[in-house]
Motif scaffolding. Structure first.
Motif, PDB file in Angstrom:
ATOM      1  N   UNK A 198     -14.155  16.079 -36.301  1.00 33.23           N
ATOM      2  CA  UNK A 198     -13.589  15.237 -35.245  1.00 33.23           C
ATOM      3  C   UNK A 198     -12.741  14.126 -35.838  1.00 33.23           C
ATOM      4  N   UNK A 199     -13.265  13.452 -36.854  1.00 38.02           N
ATOM      5  CA  UNK A 199     -12.499  12.378 -37.496  1.00 38.02           C
ATOM      6  C   UNK A 199     -11.261  12.916 -38.198  1.00 38.02           C
ATOM      7  N   UNK A 200     -11.342  14.134 -38.708  1.00 37.13           N
ATOM      8  CA  UNK A 200     -10.209  14.746 -39.398  1.00 37.13           C
ATOM      9  C   UNK A 200      -9.015  14.931 -38.464  1.00 37.13           C
ATOM     10  N   UNK A 201      -9.270  15.064 -37.178  1.00 37.28           N
ATOM     11  CA  UNK A 201      -8.191  15.222 -36.207  1.00 37.28           C
ATOM     12  C   UNK A 201      -7.339  13.970 -36.074  1.00 37.28           C
ATOM     13  N   UNK A 202      -7.859  12.813 -36.482  1.00 43.71           N
ATOM     14  CA  UNK A 202      -7.135  11.570 -36.230  1.00 43.71           C
ATOM     15  C   UNK A 202      -6.692  10.811 -37.458  1.00 43.71           C
ATOM     16  N   UNK A 203      -7.007  11.291 -38.660  1.00 45.21           N
ATOM     17  CA  UNK A 203      -6.644  10.523 -39.855  1.00 45.21           C
ATOM     18  C   UNK A 203      -6.423  11.453 -41.033  1.00 45.21           C
ATOM     19  N   UNK A 204      -5.642  10.962 -42.009  1.00 45.64           N
ATOM     20  CA  UNK A 204      -5.389  11.723 -43.229  1.00 45.64           C
ATOM     21  C   UNK A 204      -6.117  11.121 -44.434  1.00 45.64           C
ATOM     22  N   UNK A 205      -6.626   9.897 -44.307  1.00 46.56           N
ATOM     23  CA  UNK A 205      -7.259   9.213 -45.430  1.00 46.56           C
ATOM     24  C   UNK A 205      -8.760   9.478 -45.435  1.00 46.56           C
ATOM     25  N   UNK A 253      -6.812  14.944 -27.344  1.00 47.23           N
ATOM     26  CA  UNK A 253      -6.096  13.678 -27.205  1.00 47.23           C
ATOM     27  C   UNK A 253      -5.934  12.889 -28.493  1.00 47.23           C
ATOM     28  N   UNK A 254      -6.256  13.436 -29.645  1.00 45.25           N
ATOM     29  CA  UNK A 254      -6.116  12.679 -30.892  1.00 45.25           C
ATOM     30  C   UNK A 254      -4.653  12.383 -31.174  1.00 45.25           C
ATOM     31  N   UNK A 255      -4.335  11.172 -31.628  1.00 44.94           N
ATOM     32  CA  UNK A 255      -2.942  10.847 -31.965  1.00 44.94           C
ATOM     33  C   UNK A 255      -2.405  11.767 -33.065  1.00 44.94           C
ATOM     34  N   UNK A 256      -1.177  12.202 -32.896  1.00 43.90           N
ATOM     35  CA  UNK A 256      -0.426  13.041 -33.837  1.00 43.90           C
ATOM     36  C   UNK A 256      -0.897  14.488 -33.884  1.00 43.90           C
ATOM     37  N   UNK A 258      -3.553  15.885 -31.788  1.00 45.47           N
ATOM     38  CA  UNK A 258      -4.152  16.381 -30.564  1.00 45.47           C
ATOM     39  C   UNK A 258      -3.201  17.280 -29.793  1.00 45.47           C
ATOM     40  N   UNK A 259      -3.769  18.165 -28.968  1.00 44.77           N
ATOM     41  CA  UNK A 259      -2.949  19.122 -28.222  1.00 44.77           C
ATOM     42  C   UNK A 259      -1.974  18.416 -27.292  1.00 44.77           C
ATOM     43  N   UNK A 260      -2.445  17.427 -26.521  1.00 44.64           N
ATOM     44  CA  UNK A 260      -1.572  16.724 -25.586  1.00 44.64           C
ATOM     45  C   UNK A 260      -0.485  15.951 -26.317  1.00 44.64           C
ATOM     46  N   UNK A 261      -0.855  15.320 -27.429  1.00 41.90           N
ATOM     47  CA  UNK A 261       0.138  14.561 -28.196  1.00 41.90           C
ATOM     48  C   UNK A 261       1.229  15.484 -28.735  1.00 41.90           C
ATOM     49  N   UNK A 262       0.845  16.657 -29.225  1.00 44.45           N
ATOM     50  CA  UNK A 262       1.836  17.599 -29.753  1.00 44.45           C
ATOM     51  C   UNK A 262       2.724  18.151 -28.652  1.00 44.45           C
ATOM     52  N   UNK A 263       2.154  18.336 -27.460  1.00 45.14           N
ATOM     53  CA  UNK A 263       2.962  18.807 -26.337  1.00 45.14           C
ATOM     54  C   UNK A 263       4.001  17.761 -25.943  1.00 45.14           C
ATOM     55  N   UNK A 264       3.573  16.490 -25.911  1.00 45.74           N
ATOM     56  CA  UNK A 264       4.511  15.429 -25.559  1.00 45.74           C
ATOM     57  C   UNK A 264       5.590  15.256 -26.620  1.00 45.74           C
ATOM     58  N   UNK A 265       5.245  15.482 -27.849  1.00 48.62           N
ATOM     59  CA  UNK A 265       6.187  15.298 -28.937  1.00 48.62           C
ATOM     60  C   UNK A 265       7.120  16.487 -29.104  1.00 48.62           C
ATOM     61  N   UNK A 266       6.796  17.601 -28.457  1.00 42.92           N
ATOM     62  CA  UNK A 266       7.577  18.816 -28.633  1.00 42.92           C
ATOM     63  C   UNK A 266       8.987  18.682 -28.063  1.00 42.92           C
ATOM     64  N   UNK A 267       9.191  17.771 -27.090  1.00 44.87           N
ATOM     65  CA  UNK A 267      10.520  17.583 -26.523  1.00 44.87           C
ATOM     66  C   UNK A 267      10.470  17.450 -25.020  1.00 44.87           C
ATOM     67  N   UNK A 268      11.622  17.197 -24.453  1.00 45.41           N
ATOM     68  CA  UNK A 268      11.743  17.023 -23.009  1.00 45.41           C
ATOM     69  C   UNK A 268      11.663  18.383 -22.335  1.00 45.41           C
ATOM     70  N   UNK A 269      10.922  18.432 -21.256  1.00 47.58           N
ATOM     71  CA  UNK A 269      10.792  19.698 -20.529  1.00 47.58           C
ATOM     72  C   UNK A 269      12.114  20.053 -19.854  1.00 47.58           C
ATOM     73  N   UNK A 270      12.414  21.339 -19.841  1.00 50.64           N
ATOM     74  CA  UNK A 270      13.629  21.823 -19.199  1.00 50.64           C
ATOM     75  C   UNK A 270      13.341  22.064 -17.730  1.00 50.64           C
ATOM     76  N   UNK A 271      14.199  21.563 -16.850  1.00 50.94           N
ATOM     77  CA  UNK A 271      13.992  21.725 -15.410  1.00 50.94           C
ATOM     78  C   UNK A 271      14.091  23.187 -15.030  1.00 50.94           C
ATOM     79  N   UNK A 272      13.330  23.618 -14.003  1.00 51.47           N
ATOM     80  CA  UNK A 272      13.373  25.027 -13.577  1.00 51.47           C
ATOM     81  C   UNK A 272      14.777  25.425 -13.136  1.00 51.47           C
TER      82      UNK A 272
END
Length: 290
Positions: A198-205, A253-256, A258-272
């Protein structure tokens, strides 16, 4: 309940400190193998009426050393050797238990945990072993990190890789024996791996990962005990479920990472109904065309 909280916190911290290197090396399977290797030792202790924790620790350490030695064979990888001893140890435990007329509460407590039945002597024993393990991990942390990150480089630099493997396996065994009475043989892998993962999901140190994993393990242990007390549920199972829930939350939800964070960082959604506009080609000079 006071003794249960103390043992749960100690077991959580000890398992996390050792389990951090287990997760770092990607060898979570060793925790399950050693936990099952403890089982025949506990069964032997039950048959000869000896201390179950002591006989279980001896069996686990012998198996861990055997895994470390046989894993040096280049013909077989570490996971294969661990799998062989995992199955063999559990089979041996089942055979030994089958020689008895019936299971008893002592043996069942080591399989599923019985944290509310601990006495003062158990608390002192857990605290003593836990202190030794944490101190040993602190003293060997640099060597263990070097072996975990790059075994070949560590061997070339003169580090005793085989000896460090044996020490780490023995530490895993001791941590498992510490946690046996808290969550039991069946669920002990969760304390060893889940908080560190769990901690590994949020830090590299590594230092931040260890501190965060200790806090998560302590919170999950206390929360699980409270819920088990109020709702009259199995204490070990509730502790494991709390740790698993925190892992799933971090995965989402882990920063950097987490699944949701990666989805948000993937780019702007294209309109239908629309297509993304391709980038314009670079201008070509007329005199460059043959």
């Amino acid at each position: 309940m006071q003794r249960a909280f103390i043992v749960a916190l100690i077991a959580a911290v000890v398992c996390v400190v050792v389990g951090t290197f287990v997760v770092l090396r990607g060898m979570a399977f060793i925790g399950d193998a050693v936990a099952h290797a403890v089982f025949p030792g506990v069964a032997v202790g039950f048959v000869i009426h000896a201390n179950l924790a002591l006989t279980g620790a001896v069996a686990g350490i012998v198996t861990a050393v055997a895994i470390a030695l046989i894993s040096q064979t280049r013909r077989l990888n570490e996971d294969t050797v661990i799998g062989v001893f995992w199955a063999g140890s559990f089979g041996l435990g089942i055979v030994i238990v089958s020689t008895q007329d019936a299971y008893t509460g002592d043996l069942t407590s080591f399989l599923f945990g019985q944290i509310l039945a601990l006495g003062d002597d158990d608390v002192r024993a857990v605290a003593s072993v836990g202190a030794v393990l944490v101190a040993l991990t602190f003293l060997l942390r640099r060597q263990l990190i070097a072996v975990s990150l790059d075994r070949e480089t560590a061997k070339a630099s003169g580090l005793p890789v085989l000896l460090l493997d044996m020490v780490l396996y023995a530490m895993v065994t001791a941590a498992i024996v510490v946690a046996l009475q808290a969550v039991g043989n069946v669920l002990v892998l969760a304390l060893l791996v889940t908080p560190a993962a769990t901690a590994r999901m949020g830090t590299e140190r590594l230092a931040t990962m260890t501190a965060a994993a200790c806090a998560l393990a302590a919170f999950g242990s206390v929360a699980g005990l409270y819920l088990s007390y109020h709702y009259n549920l199995a204490a070990g199972g509730m502790v494991v479920l709390m740790l698993t829930a925190m892992f799933l939350l971090a995965w989402l939800a882990a920063p950097k990472h987490g699944l949701l964070w990666r989805r948000l960082r993937a780019g702007v959604r294209v309109a239908p109904g629309t297509r993304p506009v391709p980038p314009s080609p670079l201008p070509v000079k007329k005199d460059s065309v043959p």
